[in-house]
Write a protein that holds these residues in place. Sequence first.
Motif, short mmCIF file in Angstrom:
data_model
loop_
_atom_site.label_atom_id
_atom_site.label_comp_id
_atom_site.label_asym_id
_atom_site.label_seq_id
_atom_site.Cartn_x
_atom_site.Cartn_y
_atom_site.Cartn_z
N GLU A 31 1.01 -1.18 0.42
CA GLU A 31 -0.22 0.11 0.38
C GLU A 31 0.80 1.25 0.24
O GLU A 31 0.37 2.38 -0.55
CB GLU A 31 -0.65 -0.02 1.39
CG GLU A 31 -1.93 1.24 1.60
CD GLU A 31 -2.62 0.98 3.11
OE1 GLU A 31 -2.88 2.60 3.01
OE2 GLU A 31 -3.30 -0.31 2.58
N LEU A 32 1.97 1.03 0.97
CA LEU A 32 2.89 2.45 1.09
C LEU A 32 3.45 2.34 -0.33
O LEU A 32 3.37 3.77 -1.13
CB LEU A 32 3.77 2.11 1.86
CG LEU A 32 3.57 1.82 3.25
CD1 LEU A 32 4.78 1.61 4.21
CD2 LEU A 32 2.62 3.66 3.86
N VAL A 33 3.67 1.67 -1.26
CA VAL A 33 4.39 1.83 -2.54
C VAL A 33 3.42 2.26 -3.38
O VAL A 33 3.75 3.06 -3.90
CB VAL A 33 4.77 0.18 -3.21
CG1 VAL A 33 5.63 0.42 -4.43
CG2 VAL A 33 6.27 -0.26 -2.24
N ALA A 34 2.32 1.40 -3.55
CA ALA A 34 0.94 1.97 -4.67
C ALA A 34 0.45 3.64 -4.44
O ALA A 34 0.15 4.40 -5.27
CB ALA A 34 -0.35 1.30 -3.64
N VAL A 37 4.12 6.89 -0.87
CA VAL A 37 5.00 6.83 0.38
C VAL A 37 6.39 6.76 0.33
O VAL A 37 6.72 5.99 0.13
CB VAL A 37 4.17 6.35 1.68
CG1 VAL A 37 4.92 6.94 2.56
CG2 VAL A 37 3.12 6.34 1.42
N ALA A 38 6.95 8.02 0.73
CA ALA A 38 9.07 7.62 0.44
C ALA A 38 9.04 7.12 2.22
O ALA A 38 8.53 7.47 3.55
CB ALA A 38 9.11 9.23 0.60
N THR A 39 9.45 6.00 2.13
CA THR A 39 9.70 5.37 3.44
C THR A 39 11.23 4.91 3.21
O THR A 39 11.70 4.42 4.58
CB THR A 39 9.34 4.13 2.70
OG1 THR A 39 9.49 3.18 1.86
CG2 THR A 39 7.62 4.20 3.34
N ASP A 40 12.26 5.84 2.88
CA ASP A 40 13.57 5.73 2.72
C ASP A 40 14.02 5.45 4.61
O ASP A 40 13.80 6.76 4.75
CB ASP A 40 14.53 6.75 2.21
CG ASP A 40 13.90 6.89 0.58
OD1 ASP A 40 13.08 5.36 0.20
OD2 ASP A 40 14.72 7.22 -0.29
N GLY A 41 14.61 4.85 5.20
CA GLY A 41 15.18 4.86 6.15
C GLY A 41 14.03 4.64 7.34
O GLY A 41 13.82 4.57 8.59
N TRP A 42 12.82 3.89 6.87
CA TRP A 42 11.61 2.98 7.91
C TRP A 42 12.03 2.11 7.95
O TRP A 42 12.56 1.36 7.56
CB TRP A 42 10.29 3.65 7.57
CG TRP A 42 9.44 5.15 7.05
CD1 TRP A 42 10.49 6.24 7.25
CD2 TRP A 42 8.57 5.22 6.58
NE1 TRP A 42 9.36 7.38 6.68
CE2 TRP A 42 7.71 6.34 6.90
CE3 TRP A 42 7.02 4.38 6.69
CZ2 TRP A 42 6.72 7.04 6.68
CZ3 TRP A 42 5.66 5.66 6.23
CH2 TRP A 42 6.19 6.17 6.53
#
Length: 88
Positions: A31-34, A37-42
């Motif tokens: 869902e984050l990819v779709a 959402v920038a999740t670098d470092g999450w």
Amino acid sequence: MQLGTRWSVGGEAPSSLPEVVAYAVTTVEEELVATDVATDGWKWTLTWLEGKPVVELDDGTVIRFNPQEDSATITQPVQGEPDEFDQD
């Protein structure tokens, strides 16, 4: 006693997670990819509460395991629109 761990978004979840919880992690990440959402470092954080896994993402998303139903519940943080009573 079981020790928790942390792993990066997109990384391999710990093999100790029940299958349904690992699937819930994958679902949240998809869902984050779709939604771009920038999740670098999450990172995900796995802790064990009374022998059951609780997985939390840096944005506040929490996944809890229900062994009686072999199910996982995903709770995402609510971000509402400010209203007239919110202070600056």
